[in-house]
Design an enzyme around this catalytic site. Sequence first.
Site, PDB file in Angstrom:
ATOM      1  N   GLU A  70       0.826  -1.215   0.000  1.00 10.82           N
ATOM      2  CA  GLU A  70       0.000   0.000   0.000  1.00 10.82           C
ATOM      3  C   GLU A  70       0.858   1.263   0.000  1.00 10.82           C
ATOM      4  O   GLU A  70       0.518   2.253  -0.665  1.00 10.82           O
ATOM      5  CB  GLU A  70      -0.939  -0.001   1.206  1.00 10.82           C
ATOM      6  CG  GLU A  70      -1.968   1.117   1.177  1.00 10.82           C
ATOM      7  CD  GLU A  70      -2.925   1.027   0.008  1.00 10.82           C
ATOM      8  OE1 GLU A  70      -2.947   1.971  -0.820  1.00 10.82           O
ATOM      9  OE2 GLU A  70      -3.656   0.036  -0.109  1.00 10.82           O
ATOM     10  N   GLU A  77       1.092   6.331  -7.059  1.00 12.12           N
ATOM     11  CA  GLU A  77      -0.040   7.182  -7.420  1.00 12.12           C
ATOM     12  C   GLU A  77       0.303   8.656  -7.297  1.00 12.12           C
ATOM     13  O   GLU A  77      -0.015   9.450  -8.185  1.00 12.12           O
ATOM     14  CB  GLU A  77      -1.255   6.849  -6.550  1.00 12.12           C
ATOM     15  CG  GLU A  77      -1.909   5.540  -6.922  1.00 12.12           C
ATOM     16  CD  GLU A  77      -3.179   5.267  -6.117  1.00 12.12           C
ATOM     17  OE1 GLU A  77      -3.557   6.084  -5.249  1.00 12.12           O
ATOM     18  OE2 GLU A  77      -3.794   4.222  -6.372  1.00 12.12           O
TER      19      GLU A  77
END
Length: 123
Positions: A70, A77
Amino acid sequence: MNNQQFSIIDRIKSFKYAFNGLKLFFLNDHNGRVHLFAAIMAVGLSFYLKISALEWIAILSVISAVFVAEIINSSIEKLADVVSPDYHPKIKVVKDLAAAAVLVAAILAVAVGAIVFIPKLVL
């Protein structure tokens, strides 16, 4: 090649930056907080069920794998949003692949949790 001397101070500073990254992750990333909640629940259940040392290794390993995936996903991102603020099909592929890594780690975590916890909860 870099000829800088080894510095304990620089190594200590690198830990400071890493801990700051963790703080930013948990403060700014909704999925990070969701994973943190799930990890706390898994650790609490592990203590309650008094799991074995090998089971602890499995549980802590998959918790770590989900966090690592994550954090990398969030980093990709954020970098992709800077590189290409507008929609770009290749950036979408990169983001989707990073998200898939988190999904794989999360599925593994659920499977390991089921293997460790279900027999103890059913008996």
